[in-house]
Design an enzyme around this catalytic site. Structure first.
Site, PDB file in Angstrom:
ATOM      1  N   LYS A 171      -3.292 -19.742  60.581  1.00 44.41           N
ATOM      2  CA  LYS A 171      -3.002 -19.260  61.925  1.00 44.41           C
ATOM      3  C   LYS A 171      -4.298 -18.850  62.606  1.00 44.41           C
ATOM      4  CE  LYS A 171      -3.881 -15.505  62.398  1.00 44.41           C
ATOM      5  NZ  LYS A 171      -5.065 -14.533  62.249  1.00 44.41           N
ATOM      6  N   ASP A 190      -6.866 -12.624  67.405  1.00 38.58           N
ATOM      7  CA  ASP A 190      -6.801 -13.216  66.057  1.00 38.58           C
ATOM      8  C   ASP A 190      -5.891 -12.371  65.154  1.00 38.58           C
ATOM      9  OD1 ASP A 190      -8.223 -15.214  63.937  1.00 38.58           O
ATOM     10  OD2 ASP A 190      -7.959 -13.209  63.103  1.00 38.58           O
TER      11      ASP A 190
END
Ligand code: NAP
Length: 303
Positions: free
Chosen positions: A87, A165
Site C-alpha cells: 500500500k 502514507d
C-alpha cells in the site's frame, strides 16, 4: 508456491520476509534489489533479469515505494505473473486501473494489499457497525516519521504522499468498516517549506467524521479511531488491533504482527481462486484531499 520479493527495504525486512518464511503457502524463491538481497535467496539486480531467468516463479510481491512500483508491476504482469502490491497501490489512481486491466487481460491475480485491514479487531468492528448509523467519528493517526521511515526522502517527494502514507492505513480501515460509503468534505494540509508532500493533515469527511494525521509525534504513538453511533460507541486502538465497545475492551491484541501473514494467506487464496482484489476507495480519499485541501506552509523538515 514460489514467490519473488522486489525492493528489499524496511518493510520487506520487517514484515514480508518473516511472513513468507512462516507461511504454509509460499516459498521465497528470489529477490530483486539494487543493493544486495536476502541471505540464502537468489538475488537479481533488475526485475527483467529475474522474470527471464526464473519462469518457475509464478508470483511477485512488490515492496518498493509507490512511484517506482508501476513499471515493475507492469513488467511482472506482462510476463504472466501474479502480483501483490504494497500500500498505497500506486502513485496515481489511473495507473492502478491500468494494472487492473492488464491483470484481467493476462488472466492473472492482482492484489492491492491494505495491511491495516488485516489488523486483529477490524473484522469485529465491521460486524459491530453493520446496521448502525454513524453520528460522529474521530481518527487520530500520529506517528514519528523518523522512527517508521528513517531517512526515506521519497516519502516527502512528489508522489510519496507524506503523512498520507500512514494516514491511508486509517482510511483503509475506515472505508472497510463503515456501513455506508464516506466522502471528503474539506481538508487542510501542512507542507514543510522544503518538501513536496504534507507532514500533517486534517480531514473533514461525511457522516460527521474528522481525521487528524501528523508525522511529528514523538514519544507514544497514536493510531486510534472512535465512533459514536445511534446504538453505542466503538473505538479501535493500536491501528485496528484492539477493540473497545462503550469504553470497555472487547477483543483483539496490541500487536501488529498478524497483519502480513494474513495478507500472504489472502494472496494465496486469490491465486487459487483465479481472482483479483483491488479497492481504491482509501486512495480516492487521499487524492480528493490533495484536490480539495487548502495548503499551509510550515517549518522545514530534516530527518
Ligand atoms: P524503503 O525502505 O525506503 O524502500 C524499500 C525498497 O524499495 C528500497 O530498499 C529499495 O530496494 C526499493 N526502492 C526504493 N526506491 C526505489 C526506486 N526509486 N527504484 C527502485 N527501487 C527502489 O521503504 P519501505 O519503508 O520499505 O516502504 C515501501 C512501501 O511499503 C511503501 O509503499 C510503504 O507505504 C509501505 N509500508 C511501509 C511501512 C514501514 O513501516 N516503513 C509499513 C507498511 C507499509 P533495493 O535497495 O532492494 O533496490
Amino acid at each position: 508456491m514460489k514467490i519473488a520479493l522486489v525492493g528489499i527495504g524496511k518493510i520487506a525486512r520487517d514484515q514480508h520476509v518473516p511472513a513468507i518464511s512462516s507461511s504454509p503457502d509460499w516459498t521465497l524463491a528470489a529477490s530483486v534489489s539494487r543493493h544486495g538481497g536476502i541471505e540464502g535467496v537468489e538475488s537479481f539486480a533488475r526485475i527483467e533479469e529475474m522474470l527471464a531467468a526464473r519462469p518457475d516463479i509464478p508470483a511477485v510481491s512488490l515492496c518498493l515505494p509507490p512511484v517506482p512500483r508501476f513499471a515493475m508491476a507492469e513488467a511482472a504482469l506482462r510476463a504472466g505473473r501474479h502480483v501483490m502490491l504494497e500500500k498505497p497501490p500506486g502513485a496515481t489512481l489511473a495507473e492502478v486501473q491500468a494494472l487492473q486491466a492488464l491483470a484481467r487481460a493476462q488472466g492473472v491475480t492482482l492484489f492491492a494489499s491494505w495491511h491495516s485491514r488485516e489488523a486483529q479487531a477490524v473484522a469485529a468492528a465491521r460486524r459491530w457497525l453493520s446496521g448502525r448509523r454513524i453520528e460522529s467519528g474521530r481518527i487520530t493517526w500520529r506517528e514519528d516519521v523518523r522512527v517508521w521511515h528513517p531517512g526515506q526522502d521519497w516519502i516527502f517527494a512528489a508522489g510519496g504522499m507524506g503523512v498520507f502514507d500512514p494516514g491511508i492505513n486509517a482510511l483503509s480501515i475506515l472505508t472497510h468498516i463503515l456501513p455506508a460509503p464516506v466522502h471528503l468534505r474539506a481538508a487542510e494540509l501542512d507542507f514543510p517549506e522544503n518538501r513536496q508532500a504534507p507532514i500533517a493533515a486534517r480531514l473533514r469527511l461525511s457522516q460527521g467524521i474528522e481525521a487528524d494525521f501528523d508525522f511529528r509525534q514523538q514519544g507514544p504513538q497514536t493510531w486510534d479511531m472512535e465512533f459514536v453511533t445511534d446504538a453505542g460507541r466503538l473505538a479501535l486502538r493500536m491501528g485496528g488491533n484492539v477493540l473497545e465497545v462503550d469504553g470497555a475492551e472487547a477483543g483483539g491484541e496490541a500487536s501488529i504482527m498478524g497483519e502480513y501473514p494474513a495478507l500472504y494467506a489472502r494472496m494465496a487464496e486469490l491465486v487459487r481462486r483465479g481472482a483479483s482484489e483491488v479497492d481504491l476507495s482509501p486512495m480516492v480519499l487521499v487524492a480528493d484531499a490533495f484536490t480539495l485541501g487548502s495548503r499551509n506552509t510550515v517549518d522545514a523538515f530534516e530527518f
